[in-house]
Design a protein around this motif. Structure first.
Motif, short mmCIF file in Angstrom:
data_model
loop_
_atom_site.label_atom_id
_atom_site.label_comp_id
_atom_site.label_asym_id
_atom_site.label_seq_id
_atom_site.Cartn_x
_atom_site.Cartn_y
_atom_site.Cartn_z
N PRO A 111 -35.22 -11.03 6.75
CA PRO A 111 -34.40 -10.28 7.69
C PRO A 111 -35.13 -9.04 8.25
CG PRO A 111 -33.23 -10.64 5.63
CD PRO A 111 -34.63 -11.11 5.42
N SER A 112 -34.72 -8.64 9.44
CA SER A 112 -35.26 -7.42 10.04
C SER A 112 -34.97 -6.26 9.10
CB SER A 112 -34.55 -7.19 11.38
OG SER A 112 -34.97 -6.00 11.94
N GLY A 113 -36.00 -5.46 8.79
CA GLY A 113 -35.80 -4.31 7.90
C GLY A 113 -36.12 -4.64 6.45
N ALA A 114 -36.46 -5.91 6.17
CA ALA A 114 -36.78 -6.27 4.77
C ALA A 114 -38.13 -5.70 4.36
CB ALA A 114 -36.77 -7.79 4.60
N ARG A 154 -28.99 -7.24 14.64
CA ARG A 154 -29.91 -7.60 13.56
C ARG A 154 -29.17 -7.79 12.24
NH1 ARG A 154 -36.00 -5.96 14.70
NH2 ARG A 154 -35.96 -6.20 16.93
N MET A 155 -28.16 -6.90 11.98
CA MET A 155 -27.40 -7.02 10.72
C MET A 155 -26.55 -8.29 10.72
SD MET A 155 -28.25 -4.71 8.58
CE MET A 155 -27.04 -5.08 7.33
N GLU A 156 -25.99 -8.63 11.91
CA GLU A 156 -25.16 -9.84 11.98
C GLU A 156 -25.99 -11.09 11.68
OE1 GLU A 156 -21.82 -8.35 15.20
OE2 GLU A 156 -23.43 -9.66 15.87
N CYS A 157 -27.24 -11.08 12.11
CA CYS A 157 -28.12 -12.24 11.88
C CYS A 157 -28.46 -12.39 10.40
CB CYS A 157 -29.43 -12.09 12.63
SG CYS A 157 -29.28 -12.31 14.39
N THR A 158 -28.44 -11.27 9.68
CA THR A 158 -28.95 -11.28 8.31
C THR A 158 -28.22 -12.25 7.39
OG1 THR A 158 -29.74 -9.05 8.53
CG2 THR A 158 -29.39 -9.81 6.30
N ILE A 194 -43.39 -14.11 11.01
CA ILE A 194 -42.55 -14.66 12.09
C ILE A 194 -41.13 -14.89 11.61
CG2 ILE A 194 -44.53 -15.74 13.24
CD1 ILE A 194 -43.75 -18.40 12.05
N ASP A 195 -40.22 -15.16 12.56
CA ASP A 195 -38.83 -15.34 12.17
C ASP A 195 -38.61 -16.74 11.58
OD1 ASP A 195 -38.64 -17.02 14.49
OD2 ASP A 195 -36.49 -16.63 14.45
N ARG A 198 -32.67 1.02 5.99
CA ARG A 198 -34.07 0.95 6.47
C ARG A 198 -34.14 0.76 7.98
NH1 ARG A 198 -36.90 -3.16 2.11
NH2 ARG A 198 -36.46 -1.96 0.26
N ILE A 199 -33.28 -0.12 8.52
CA ILE A 199 -33.34 -0.36 9.98
C ILE A 199 -32.93 0.92 10.72
CG2 ILE A 199 -32.57 -1.77 11.94
CD1 ILE A 199 -31.84 -3.97 10.11
#
Ligand code: 5GP
Length: 201
Positions: free
Chosen positions: A12-15, A147-151, A101-102, A132-133
Motif C-alpha cells: 500500500p501507498s505509505g507502507a 490511497r487509504m480506500e485502496c489499501t 510497482i503496484d 505516514r501518508i
C-alpha cells in the motif's frame, strides 16, 4: 552467466516501499532499481530519470502501442509503466533488478516472468499507514482518501506474493529483503549450471 534476480516489491501507498528500496540500493550497489515511466506530475523533490521518467499521456499511450512496457497500469488516475528492454537486459547481464510497482503491475509481471521474486510490504497498522501518508505532505486530502480506500482491497492480494515483509523499522525490513535475496540466489534450481560444472570438472 547466471541471470540476475527480478525482485518485485509492492504494498500500500505509505507502507515505506520507496524508503526501503533506497536503503537497499545504497547498501547493495550491485542491485539496480528500475526507473518507471509515469504521467503523474513530478513532486518537488523528484528528479527526471532518477525518480521517474515523466511524460505526457499521449507519449505513454504511444509507448504502450510500441510494446515498450514489461507491464503498465493506471494507478490513482495516472499511468505508470516499467520499461521492458532495460530491465530484461540487466537481468540477462546477471544484475539483480528491483521493481517497485503496484499490485496490478506485479500480477502482470508474474504472468510474464514467473521466475521473479515477489515481495509484499505491509505497514504495521492502518493507523500508522495514514500517519505516514499524511506526514509525507506530498498528497492532497482527496489523494490521501483515495490511497487509504485502496489499501483494504490491496491487503487481500498479499497472499499472491512469495514473501510478506512488515515495515515496522526500515532497517529490519531491509535486512529481511536482503536475506530473501540471498536465499533466492542459493535455490537449487538457480545452481544447475554450477552443479553441472563441478560434476564435469
Ligand atoms: P507514487 O505516485 O506514490 O510514486 O506511486 C504510486 C504507485 O504507483 C505506487 O504503488 C508505486 O509502487 C506504483 N508504481 C510506480 N511505478 C510503477 C510502474 O512502473 N508500474 C506500476 N504498475 N506501478 C508503479
Amino acid at each position: 552467466m547466471q541471470k540476475g534476480l527480478l525482485v518485485v516489491i509492492s504494498g500500500p501507498s505509505g507502507a515505506g516501499k520507496g524508503t526501503i528500496c533506497k536503503k537497499l540500493i545504497s547498501s547493495h550497489p550491485d542491485i539496480e532499481i528500475s526507473v518507471s515511466v509515469t504521467t503523474r506530475k513530478p513532486r518537488e523533490t523528484e528528479l527526471e530519470g532518477v525518480s521517474y521518467y515523466f511524460t505526457s499521456t499521449e507519449d505513454f499511450e504511444n509507448r504502450i502501442k510500441s510494446n515498450d512496457f514489461l507491464e503498465y497500469a493506471s494507478v490513482y488516475g495516472n499511468y505508470y509503466g516499467t520499461p521492458k528492454w532495460k530491465v530484461l537486459e540487466l537481468v540477462d547481464q546477471g544484475k539483480d533488478v528491483i521493481l517497485e510497482i503496484d499490485i496490478q503491475g506485479a500480477l502482470k509481471v508474474k504472468e510474464e516472468y514467473p521466475e521473479g521474486v515477489f515481495i509484499f510490504i505491509l505497514p504495521p497498522s492502518l493507523q500508522e499507514l495514514k500517519k505516514r501518508i499524511t506526514s509525507r505532505g506530498t498528497e492532497s486530502k482527496e489523494d490521501i482518501i483515495k490511497r487509504m480506500e485502496c489499501t483494504y482491497e490491496e491487503l487481500s492480494y498479499a497472499f499472491k506474493y512469495d514473501y510478506v515483509v512488515v515495515n515496522d523499522y526500515v532497517e529490519h525490513a531491509v535486512e529481511k529483503i536482503k536475506s530473501i535475496i540471498i536465499a533466492e540466489k542459493n535455490k537449487a534450481n538457480r545452481q544447475i549450471s554450477l552443479i553441472n560444472s563441478i560434476r564435469e570438472a
